[in-house]
Design a protein around this motif. Structure first.
Motif, PDB file in Angstrom:
ATOM      1  N   VAL A 165       0.867  -1.170   0.000  1.00  0.00           N
ATOM      2  CA  VAL A 165       0.000   0.000   0.000  1.00  0.00           C
ATOM      3  C   VAL A 165       0.911   1.229   0.000  1.00  0.00           C
ATOM      4  CG1 VAL A 165      -0.260  -0.154   2.531  1.00  0.00           C
ATOM      5  CG2 VAL A 165      -1.794   1.315   1.199  1.00  0.00           C
ATOM      6  N   ILE A 166       0.687   2.111  -0.953  1.00  0.00           N
ATOM      7  CA  ILE A 166       1.500   3.313  -1.098  1.00  0.00           C
ATOM      8  C   ILE A 166       0.739   4.495  -0.536  1.00  0.00           C
ATOM      9  CG2 ILE A 166       2.857   4.704  -2.719  1.00  0.00           C
ATOM     10  CD1 ILE A 166       3.540   1.738  -2.856  1.00  0.00           C
ATOM     11  N   LEU A 167       1.413   5.328   0.244  1.00  0.00           N
ATOM     12  CA  LEU A 167       0.867   6.626   0.636  1.00  0.00           C
ATOM     13  C   LEU A 167       1.711   7.675  -0.071  1.00  0.00           C
ATOM     14  CD1 LEU A 167      -0.843   8.629   2.177  1.00  0.00           C
ATOM     15  CD2 LEU A 167       0.635   8.279   4.180  1.00  0.00           C
ATOM     16  N   SER A 168       1.103   8.348  -1.044  1.00  0.00           N
ATOM     17  CA  SER A 168       1.855   9.312  -1.836  1.00  0.00           C
ATOM     18  C   SER A 168       1.066  10.603  -2.002  1.00  0.00           C
ATOM     19  CB  SER A 168       2.198   8.719  -3.212  1.00  0.00           C
ATOM     20  OG  SER A 168       1.020   8.392  -3.930  1.00  0.00           O
ATOM     21  N   CYS A 169       1.692  11.590  -2.610  1.00  0.00           N
ATOM     22  CA  CYS A 169       1.097  12.912  -2.796  1.00  0.00           C
ATOM     23  C   CYS A 169       0.219  12.933  -4.047  1.00  0.00           C
ATOM     24  CB  CYS A 169       2.220  13.945  -2.920  1.00  0.00           C
ATOM     25  SG  CYS A 169       1.649  15.661  -3.040  1.00  0.00           S
ATOM     26  N   ILE A 170      -0.719  13.877  -4.085  1.00  0.00           N
ATOM     27  CA  ILE A 170      -1.578  14.003  -5.268  1.00  0.00           C
ATOM     28  C   ILE A 170      -0.866  14.655  -6.443  1.00  0.00           C
ATOM     29  CG2 ILE A 170      -3.662  14.140  -3.855  1.00  0.00           C
ATOM     30  CD1 ILE A 170      -3.718  17.178  -4.565  1.00  0.00           C
ATOM     31  N   ASP A 171       0.345  15.115  -6.260  1.00  0.00           N
ATOM     32  CA  ASP A 171       1.072  15.813  -7.321  1.00  0.00           C
ATOM     33  C   ASP A 171       1.000  15.034  -8.637  1.00  0.00           C
ATOM     34  OD1 ASP A 171       3.461  16.716  -8.972  1.00  0.00           O
ATOM     35  OD2 ASP A 171       3.653  18.071  -7.268  1.00  0.00           O
ATOM     36  N   SER A 172       0.619  15.733  -9.702  1.00  0.00           N
ATOM     37  CA  SER A 172       0.432  15.075 -11.001  1.00  0.00           C
ATOM     38  C   SER A 172       1.717  14.516 -11.580  1.00  0.00           C
ATOM     39  CB  SER A 172      -0.191  16.061 -11.997  1.00  0.00           C
ATOM     40  OG  SER A 172       0.694  17.140 -12.250  1.00  0.00           O
ATOM     41  N   ARG A 173       2.857  14.973 -11.047  1.00  0.00           N
ATOM     42  CA  ARG A 173       4.155  14.514 -11.556  1.00  0.00           C
ATOM     43  C   ARG A 173       4.665  13.277 -10.826  1.00  0.00           C
ATOM     44  NH1 ARG A 173       6.925  20.118 -10.201  1.00  0.00           N
ATOM     45  NH2 ARG A 173       5.650  19.626  -8.341  1.00  0.00           N
ATOM     46  N   ALA A 174       3.888  12.786  -9.868  1.00  0.00           N
ATOM     47  CA  ALA A 174       4.364  11.671  -9.046  1.00  0.00           C
ATOM     48  C   ALA A 174       3.345  10.546  -8.948  1.00  0.00           C
ATOM     49  CB  ALA A 174       4.726  12.179  -7.653  1.00  0.00           C
ATOM     50  N   PRO A 175       2.881  10.012 -10.080  1.00  0.00           N
ATOM     51  CA  PRO A 175       1.925   8.897 -10.040  1.00  0.00           C
ATOM     52  C   PRO A 175       2.632   7.592  -9.687  1.00  0.00           C
ATOM     53  CG  PRO A 175       2.481   9.411 -12.315  1.00  0.00           C
ATOM     54  CD  PRO A 175       3.211  10.414 -11.464  1.00  0.00           C
ATOM     55  N   ALA A 176       2.332   7.056  -8.522  1.00  0.00           N
ATOM     56  CA  ALA A 176       3.110   5.936  -7.984  1.00  0.00           C
ATOM     57  C   ALA A 176       3.131   4.727  -8.903  1.00  0.00           C
ATOM     58  CB  ALA A 176       2.564   5.548  -6.614  1.00  0.00           C
ATOM     59  N   GLU A 177       1.959   4.336  -9.436  1.00  0.00           N
ATOM     60  CA  GLU A 177       1.918   3.131 -10.260  1.00  0.00           C
ATOM     61  C   GLU A 177       2.826   3.242 -11.485  1.00  0.00           C
ATOM     62  OE1 GLU A 177      -2.022   3.193  -8.061  1.00  0.00           O
ATOM     63  OE2 GLU A 177      -0.762   4.663  -9.079  1.00  0.00           O
ATOM     64  N   ILE A 178       2.921   4.442 -12.041  1.00  0.00           N
ATOM     65  CA  ILE A 178       3.751   4.625 -13.237  1.00  0.00           C
ATOM     66  C   ILE A 178       5.227   4.627 -12.881  1.00  0.00           C
ATOM     67  CG2 ILE A 178       4.361   6.215 -15.098  1.00  0.00           C
ATOM     68  CD1 ILE A 178       1.432   7.068 -15.187  1.00  0.00           C
TER      69      ILE A 178
END
Length: 241
Positions: free
Chosen positions: A90-103
């Protein structure tokens, strides 16, 4: 198949993000590539240790950086996961459009849970989501990922006030005081912003362990790992903290 051979084969498949046994070989020019047509299975996920999962995430990021990502057949992964999901983390990441975790971690459908919120902060709803992911659904890793040039962190440093955002940024402000930094401690200095973002990840991990007895118990038993990382939006690299 003997146990040792199975473990070695499983480790290799971990690094390849699991074909699920339904990988199709295709040729692009003269370069062979593999299309991954199945989502992660329960057997594959359960065969991984928390360290295996972390290494798998980092290997995926290496593929992303080198532009050698897997050829995911997302439609096939969608179909294969329609009756069940077995994500490894489970990833907790920011909504920033430049940081999409899955990609940036080169993962397919059914591999990761992902909670996204500005500044990758923790709250009761996110803790509950993480508890579902790990205690109920079997994920092996809680991966808290901040990133460089974070707008939420910058806003917290600049004391931005805007509706409900004000309260969210207040959750980041403790990281400002706890960040040791020599130099200009302002929102205009991205070196300072990045240092605060890193501290914020560490404090979020502390918060998860403090406020979720469920996750703390799983970690103490070695069933999961709670780890922090920073994503550099300039070079694409994910680095563990």
């Amino acid at each position: 198949m003997c146990k040792n051979n199975y473990k070695m084969d499983l480790s290799k498949r971990n690094l390849l993000k699991y074909s699920g046994g339904i990988a199709a070989l295709s040729i692009v020019g003269s370069i062979p590539s593999i299309t991954y047509a199945a989502s992660l299975s329960k057997e594959e996920r359960d065969g991984m240790t928390p360290d295996d999962v972390v290494n798998s995430l980092l290997e995926g990021n290496k593929r992303f950086i080198s532009n050698k990502t897997l050829n995911h057949d997302y439609r096939a992964q969608k179909l294969s996961s329609q009756h069940g999901q077995f994500p490894s983390a489970v990833i907790l990441s920011c909504i920033d459009s430049r940081a999409p975790a899955e990609i940036i971690l080169d993962s397919g459908i059914g591999e990761l849970f992902n909670s996204r919120v500005a500044g990758n902060i923790s709250n009761d709803d996110i803790l509950g989501s993480m508890e579902f992911a790990c205690a109920a659904a079997g994920a092996k890793v809680v991966f808290v990922m901040g990133h460089t040039k974070c707008g939420a962190v910058k806003g917290a440093i600049a004391n931005v006030e805007l509706g409900n955002l004000t309260g969210l940024l207040d959750k980041i402000k403790p990281a400002i005081k706890k960040t040791t930094f020599v130099g200009n401690r302002t929102a205009e200095n991205y070196d300072f912003v990045d240092a605060v973002a890193k501290t914020n990840v560490q404090l979020v991990i502390d918060d998860i362990r403090k406020n979720s007895p469920t996750l703390r118990k799983l970690e103490n038993e070695g069933r999961i790992k709670i780890v922090g990382a920073m994503y550099d939006i300039s070079n694409g690299k994910v680095s563990l903290i």
